[in-house]
Design a protein around this motif. Structure first.
Motif, PDB file in Angstrom:
ATOM      1  N   TYR A 196       0.825  -1.206   0.000  1.00 11.74           N
ATOM      2  CA  TYR A 196       0.000   0.000   0.000  1.00 11.74           C
ATOM      3  C   TYR A 196       0.866   1.267   0.000  1.00 11.74           C
ATOM      4  CZ  TYR A 196      -3.424   3.437   1.660  1.00 11.74           C
ATOM      5  OH  TYR A 196      -4.221   4.552   1.794  1.00 11.74           O
TER       6      TYR A 196
ATOM      7  N   ASN B  96      -5.324   4.200  -2.340  1.00 10.34           N
ATOM      8  CA  ASN B  96      -6.716   3.896  -1.992  1.00 10.34           C
ATOM      9  C   ASN B  96      -7.497   3.397  -3.203  1.00 10.34           C
ATOM     10  OD1 ASN B  96      -6.442   4.571   0.712  1.00 10.34           O
ATOM     11  ND2 ASN B  96      -7.130   6.683   0.421  1.00 10.34           N
ATOM     12  N   SER B  97      -7.271   4.020  -4.351  1.00  6.05           N
ATOM     13  CA  SER B  97      -8.000   3.610  -5.559  1.00  6.05           C
ATOM     14  C   SER B  97      -7.544   2.244  -6.070  1.00  6.05           C
ATOM     15  CB  SER B  97      -7.841   4.662  -6.666  1.00  6.05           C
ATOM     16  OG  SER B  97      -6.537   4.617  -7.220  1.00  6.05           O
TER      17      SER B  97
ATOM     18  N   PHE C 235      -6.675  -0.281  -3.911  1.00  2.00           N
ATOM     19  CA  PHE C 235      -6.653  -1.146  -2.742  1.00  2.00           C
ATOM     20  C   PHE C 235      -7.034  -2.594  -3.072  1.00  2.00           C
ATOM     21  CE2 PHE C 235      -8.024  -2.767   1.434  1.00  2.00           C
ATOM     22  CZ  PHE C 235      -6.843  -2.537   2.128  1.00  2.00           C
TER      23      PHE C 235
END
Length: 184
Positions: free
Chosen positions: A75, A103-104, A106
């Motif tokens: 991450y 985040n996009s 994940f």
């Protein structure tokens, strides 16, 4: 020899990027802190259970711990790689930009972490249970895996591919640029 020089130049450029954009140091810093905390939460009890010969509890905790630590590491690495890509393209990049990309991606990160964990567990079992030949085979497979997947994080960050597409793409890039990867 030309590829090795390019690989070394890319490595120096990467360090210069971190030096010139100090905010990006937050990625390895926060990733390291999260890894230590989560390692204590999962791996500590898992190792304790294994030491007490409670394999039914220890083995799952260790495997889950390896997976969670992989997710965390990937991450923050994806966030850093996304920022590096933006900067190399001449754009400004902040920590928030990298986190937004991570985040996009994940779902892809979790998929890649699952594949990586499965390979790591397989290699560990091979090395620990296979005797001398298993140890040699595990080390060879581990080295090959490390080389072929060297560019997996940038592939996820830039292309947003899933685990098997990431493996194929990283493998293709390895074949094209093996000298640069080994040097890096």
């Amino acid at each position: 020899m030309k590829r090795i020089r390019r690989g070394w130049a890319l490595t120096k450029k990467s360090w210069a990027l971190l030096n010139g954009h100090r905010e990006l140091v937050r990625f390895p810093l926060y990733g390291g802190i999260a890894t230590i905390i989560l390692g204590l939460v999962f791996l500590g009890p898992g190792a304790f259970a294994l030491a007490k010969h409670s394999y039914a509890l220890g083995v799952p905790l260790i495997v889950i711990g390896i997976y969670v630590l992989s997710v965390v590491g990937i991450y923050f690495s994806v966030g850093l790689a996304a920022c590096a890509d933006l900067i190399f393209r001449g754009q400004n990049a902040t920590y928030g930009d990298g986190i937004a990309v991570a985040n996009s991606r994940f779902t892809q990160i979790c998929g890649w972490a699952a594949l990586s964990t499965a390979i790591a567990v397989f290699i560990g079992v091979l090395e620990n249970q296979g005797g001398a030949l298993g140890d040699i085979a595990g080390r060879l497979i581990g080295t090959a895996w490390s080389l072929v997947t060297f560019l997996s994080v940038p592939v996820i960050a830039i292309e947003g591919t899933g685990p098997f597409e990431t493996l194929k793409r990283s493998g293709t890039l390895f074949k094209e640029r093996w000298g640069q990867q080994i040097t890096g």
